[in-house]
Design a protein around this motif. Sequence first.
Motif, PDB file in Angstrom:
ATOM      1  N   UNK A  43      38.072  32.333  14.329  1.00 34.31           N
ATOM      2  CA  UNK A  43      38.414  33.588  14.466  1.00 34.31           C
ATOM      3  C   UNK A  43      37.154  34.043  15.665  1.00 34.31           C
ATOM      4  N   UNK A  44      36.131  33.697  15.226  1.00 30.83           N
ATOM      5  CA  UNK A  44      35.025  33.877  16.341  1.00 30.83           C
ATOM      6  C   UNK A  44      35.107  33.271  17.746  1.00 30.83           C
ATOM      7  N   UNK A  45      35.578  32.144  17.623  1.00 28.89           N
ATOM      8  CA  UNK A  45      36.064  31.593  19.086  1.00 28.89           C
ATOM      9  C   UNK A  45      37.308  32.212  19.905  1.00 28.89           C
ATOM     10  N   UNK A  46      38.092  32.597  19.052  1.00 31.39           N
ATOM     11  CA  UNK A  46      39.240  33.513  19.715  1.00 31.39           C
ATOM     12  C   UNK A  46      38.711  35.031  20.135  1.00 31.39           C
ATOM     13  N   UNK A  47      37.710  35.614  19.412  1.00 31.86           N
ATOM     14  CA  UNK A  47      37.284  36.821  19.734  1.00 31.86           C
ATOM     15  C   UNK A  47      36.440  36.503  21.179  1.00 31.86           C
ATOM     16  N   UNK A  48      35.651  35.631  21.062  1.00 26.71           N
ATOM     17  CA  UNK A  48      34.911  35.406  22.387  1.00 26.71           C
ATOM     18  C   UNK A  48      35.900  35.099  23.633  1.00 26.71           C
ATOM     19  N   UNK A  49      36.832  34.012  23.426  1.00 25.42           N
ATOM     20  CA  UNK A  49      37.560  33.893  24.636  1.00 25.42           C
ATOM     21  C   UNK A  49      38.326  35.173  24.874  1.00 25.42           C
ATOM     22  N   UNK A  50      38.821  35.722  24.007  1.00 23.79           N
ATOM     23  CA  UNK A  50      39.539  36.994  24.420  1.00 23.79           C
ATOM     24  C   UNK A  50      38.834  38.098  25.079  1.00 23.79           C
ATOM     25  N   UNK A  51      37.610  38.270  24.576  1.00 22.83           N
ATOM     26  CA  UNK A  51      36.414  39.246  25.402  1.00 22.83           C
ATOM     27  C   UNK A  51      36.433  38.697  26.792  1.00 22.83           C
ATOM     28  N   UNK A  52      36.162  37.281  26.792  1.00 13.98           N
ATOM     29  CA  UNK A  52      35.775  36.918  28.370  1.00 13.98           C
ATOM     30  C   UNK A  52      36.926  36.953  29.291  1.00 13.98           C
ATOM     31  N   UNK A  53      37.929  36.493  28.721  1.00 17.54           N
ATOM     32  CA  UNK A  53      39.146  36.452  29.558  1.00 17.54           C
ATOM     33  C   UNK A  53      39.653  37.888  30.169  1.00 17.54           C
ATOM     34  N   UNK A  54      39.785  38.868  29.091  1.00 16.26           N
ATOM     35  CA  UNK A  54      40.248  40.363  29.285  1.00 16.26           C
ATOM     36  C   UNK A  54      39.128  40.703  30.205  1.00 16.26           C
ATOM     37  N   UNK A  55      37.795  40.559  29.833  1.00 16.52           N
ATOM     38  CA  UNK A  55      36.584  41.124  30.608  1.00 16.52           C
ATOM     39  C   UNK A  55      36.440  40.846  32.055  1.00 16.52           C
ATOM     40  N   UNK A  56      36.882  39.637  32.384  1.00 18.50           N
ATOM     41  CA  UNK A  56      36.787  39.201  33.497  1.00 18.50           C
ATOM     42  C   UNK A  56      37.822  39.921  34.401  1.00 18.50           C
ATOM     43  N   UNK A  57      39.081  40.215  33.761  1.00 17.19           N
ATOM     44  CA  UNK A  57      40.301  40.596  34.285  1.00 17.19           C
ATOM     45  C   UNK A  57      40.061  42.116  34.586  1.00 17.19           C
ATOM     46  N   UNK A  58      39.355  42.791  33.681  1.00 20.66           N
ATOM     47  CA  UNK A  58      38.854  44.195  34.037  1.00 20.66           C
ATOM     48  C   UNK A  58      38.154  44.269  35.194  1.00 20.66           C
ATOM     49  N   UNK A  59      37.210  43.160  35.215  1.00 19.52           N
ATOM     50  CA  UNK A  59      36.116  43.228  36.358  1.00 19.52           C
ATOM     51  C   UNK A  59      36.846  43.208  37.757  1.00 19.52           C
ATOM     52  N   UNK A  60      37.955  42.416  37.688  1.00 24.95           N
ATOM     53  CA  UNK A  60      38.635  42.042  39.009  1.00 24.95           C
ATOM     54  C   UNK A  60      39.350  43.386  39.332  1.00 24.95           C
ATOM     55  N   UNK A  61      39.870  44.004  38.299  1.00 24.03           N
ATOM     56  CA  UNK A  61      40.729  45.102  38.700  1.00 24.03           C
ATOM     57  C   UNK A  61      39.533  46.286  39.096  1.00 24.03           C
TER      58      UNK A  61
END
Length: 148
Positions: free
Chosen positions: A2-20
Motif C-alpha cells: 500500500x505504501x508503494x501504491x500511495x507513493x506512485x499515485x502521489x508522484x503520477x498525480x502530482x506531476x500531472x497537476x504540475x503540468x496543468x
Amino acid sequence: MLDALEVVTIVVFGVMVGVEFSVAFVINPIFNALPGDSGQLGRAHGGRMLGAVMPVWYIGSLVLVTVWAIAGWHHHGTGLVVTAGALLIISVIMSLLLLVPINNQSKTWTPENRPEDWKEQTNRWDRFHYVRVAVLIAAFALLAAALA
C-alpha cells in the motif's frame, strides 16, 4: 505494498497537476506574450501534444486513486482519497464537457483558418482551465493529507 501504491499515485498525480498548473500560469502566458501569430500557433501545437497525452494521464491517475481507495479501505485517510477521486472525476467531466470541445477546434487553427472569435474561445478555455487546476490542486492536497 500500500505504501508503494500511495507513493506512485502521489508522484503520477502530482506531476500531472504540475503540468496543468504550468500550462495555466507559465506556458499560456508565454504564448500570449509572443508576437504575431506565434502564440496561437504554439497553443495549437500544445493542444495537439497535450491532447494526446493528458487523457491517458487522467485515466491512469483515476485508476491509481481508485486502487488506493480500495486497497486502503480500512486504513486512516481513505475518506480523503475517495474525496480526491471524486474531485478528479469532476475535473474529467469538466474537461470532457467544457475544455475538450474548445481544444479539439483550437488545435487545428492556423492564422488562415481560425475563426473570428478565436481569442474569446481561447480566453474561455483559459477560464475553465483555471477552475480545473484549482480542483486538481484540491484533490492533490487531499491525497497528500491522506498520507499523514
